[in-house]
Design an enzyme around this catalytic site. Structure first.
Site, PDB file in Angstrom:
ATOM      1  N   GLY A   1    -104.268  -1.405   0.955  1.00  0.00           N
ATOM      2  CA  GLY A   1    -102.859  -1.236   0.152  1.00  0.00           C
ATOM      3  C   GLY A   1    -102.510  -0.219   0.842  1.00  0.00           C
TER       4      GLY A   1
ATOM      5  N   GLN B   1     -98.345   8.642   2.091  1.00  0.00           N
ATOM      6  CA  GLN B   1     -99.978   8.130   3.269  1.00  0.00           C
ATOM      7  C   GLN B   1    -100.224   8.261   4.506  1.00  0.00           C
ATOM      8  OE1 GLN B   1    -102.063   4.325   0.319  1.00  0.00           O
ATOM      9  NE2 GLN B   1    -103.641   5.878   0.540  1.00  0.00           N
TER      10      GLN B   1
ATOM     11  N   CYS C   1    -109.012   5.388  -3.312  1.00  0.00           N
ATOM     12  CA  CYS C   1    -107.871   5.671  -2.873  1.00  0.00           C
ATOM     13  C   CYS C   1    -108.053   6.313  -1.136  1.00  0.00           C
ATOM     14  CB  CYS C   1    -106.883   6.729  -2.999  1.00  0.00           C
ATOM     15  SG  CYS C   1    -105.410   7.003  -2.152  1.00  0.00           S
ATOM     16  N   LEU C   2    -107.869   5.767   0.145  1.00  0.00           N
ATOM     17  CA  LEU C   2    -107.488   5.901   1.415  1.00  0.00           C
ATOM     18  C   LEU C   2    -107.306   7.432   1.344  1.00  0.00           C
ATOM     19  CD1 LEU C   2    -106.669   2.961   3.251  1.00  0.00           C
ATOM     20  CD2 LEU C   2    -108.917   3.648   2.636  1.00  0.00           C
TER      21      LEU C   2
ATOM     22  N   HIS D   1    -100.713   0.207  -8.346  1.00  0.00           N
ATOM     23  CA  HIS D   1    -101.498   1.695  -6.823  1.00  0.00           C
ATOM     24  C   HIS D   1    -100.532   2.013  -6.487  1.00  0.00           C
ATOM     25  CE1 HIS D   1    -105.117   3.652  -5.315  1.00  0.00           C
ATOM     26  NE2 HIS D   1    -104.122   4.015  -4.901  1.00  0.00           N
ATOM     27  N   GLU D   2    -100.128   1.167  -6.013  1.00  0.00           N
ATOM     28  CA  GLU D   2     -98.897   1.259  -4.295  1.00  0.00           C
ATOM     29  C   GLU D   2     -97.950   2.076  -5.156  1.00  0.00           C
ATOM     30  OE1 GLU D   2    -100.885   2.079  -1.595  1.00  0.00           O
ATOM     31  OE2 GLU D   2    -102.464   0.368  -2.023  1.00  0.00           O
TER      32      GLU D   2
ATOM     33  N   HIS E   1     -98.241   5.722  -5.996  1.00  0.00           N
ATOM     34  CA  HIS E   1     -98.243   6.771  -4.921  1.00  0.00           C
ATOM     35  C   HIS E   1     -96.909   7.200  -4.531  1.00  0.00           C
ATOM     36  CE1 HIS E   1    -102.009   7.304  -3.409  1.00  0.00           C
ATOM     37  NE2 HIS E   1    -102.354   6.001  -2.914  1.00  0.00           N
TER      38      HIS E   1
END
Length: 194
Positions: free
Chosen positions: A46, A51, A96-97, A138-139, A142
């Site tokens: 995701g 991001q 997390c990226l 999670h997204e 963000h």
């Protein structure tokens, strides 16, 4: 379609609430494509607009598991919301990226109903369970300016923040990293880093 640099912990765009999308035009289509390309190049499941430095309420996902037949395993949501179904929770590893190389157990709702629109402004709604439900939560976090580290218990959060401060990317002052660098920074056992 272009793979974009990934914004890292410390970049203010990750801490700001993203703006609602009002125009469903080629810019939104391009954002969805860029997010998808960057997510896949980074090895994630995701990725949200902030991001890659875009403060718009858009995220993409590509999970290998789906809640049930007919539930999408890959796609995008614009202006997303979700509703928790029931009281059951799941605890599992998240990464997390934008916080590369670190992973911690996070407790989230087991099932949610995700709602939003697609890039044409058409309504989207689906029930998600397991990994897909975790990804939606999670997204969406963000897009609210919330990082998964805030979902950790106090002791684990303290440990995580120490690990962030000791990370090579943090000590060198990086606030962006290429998708390839993010992919290379994944822990050996990483399976569902976001």
């Amino acid at each position: 379609m272009t793979v974009q640099p990934v914004r890292l912990f410390g970049d203010p765009v990750l801490r700001a609430r993203a703006d609602e999308v009002a125009a469903f035009d080629k810019d939104v289509s391009q954002l969805v494509a860029d997010l998808t390309d960057t997510m896949r190049a980074s090895g994630g499941v995701g990725m949200a607009g902030p991001q890659i430095g875009v403060g718009s309420r858009v995220f993409v996902y590509d999970t290998v598991q789906a809640a049930r037949a007919g539930t999408p395993r890959a796609g995008h949501l614009i202006n997303p919301t979700y509703e928790v179904i029931g009281d059951e929770t799941q605890t599992g590893i998240e990464g997390c990226l934008s916080i590369p190389g670190l992973r911690y157990d996070v407790t989230r709702a087991l099932r949610v109903i995700a709602r939003g629109v697609d890039m044409r402004g058409e309504p989207v709604e689906f029930e998600a369970e397991g990994l897909l439900a975790r990804c939606v939560q999670h997204e969406t976090d963000h897009l609210e300016g919330v990082l998964y580290l805030e979902r950790l218990d106090q002791a684990t959060r303290k440990q995580a923040m120490r690990a962030v401060r000791e990370s090579e990317w943090f000590t060198t002052g990086k606030t962006v990293m290429s998708a390839a660098e993010v992919l290379d920074s994944r822990p050996a056992a990483a399976g569902q880093e976001r």
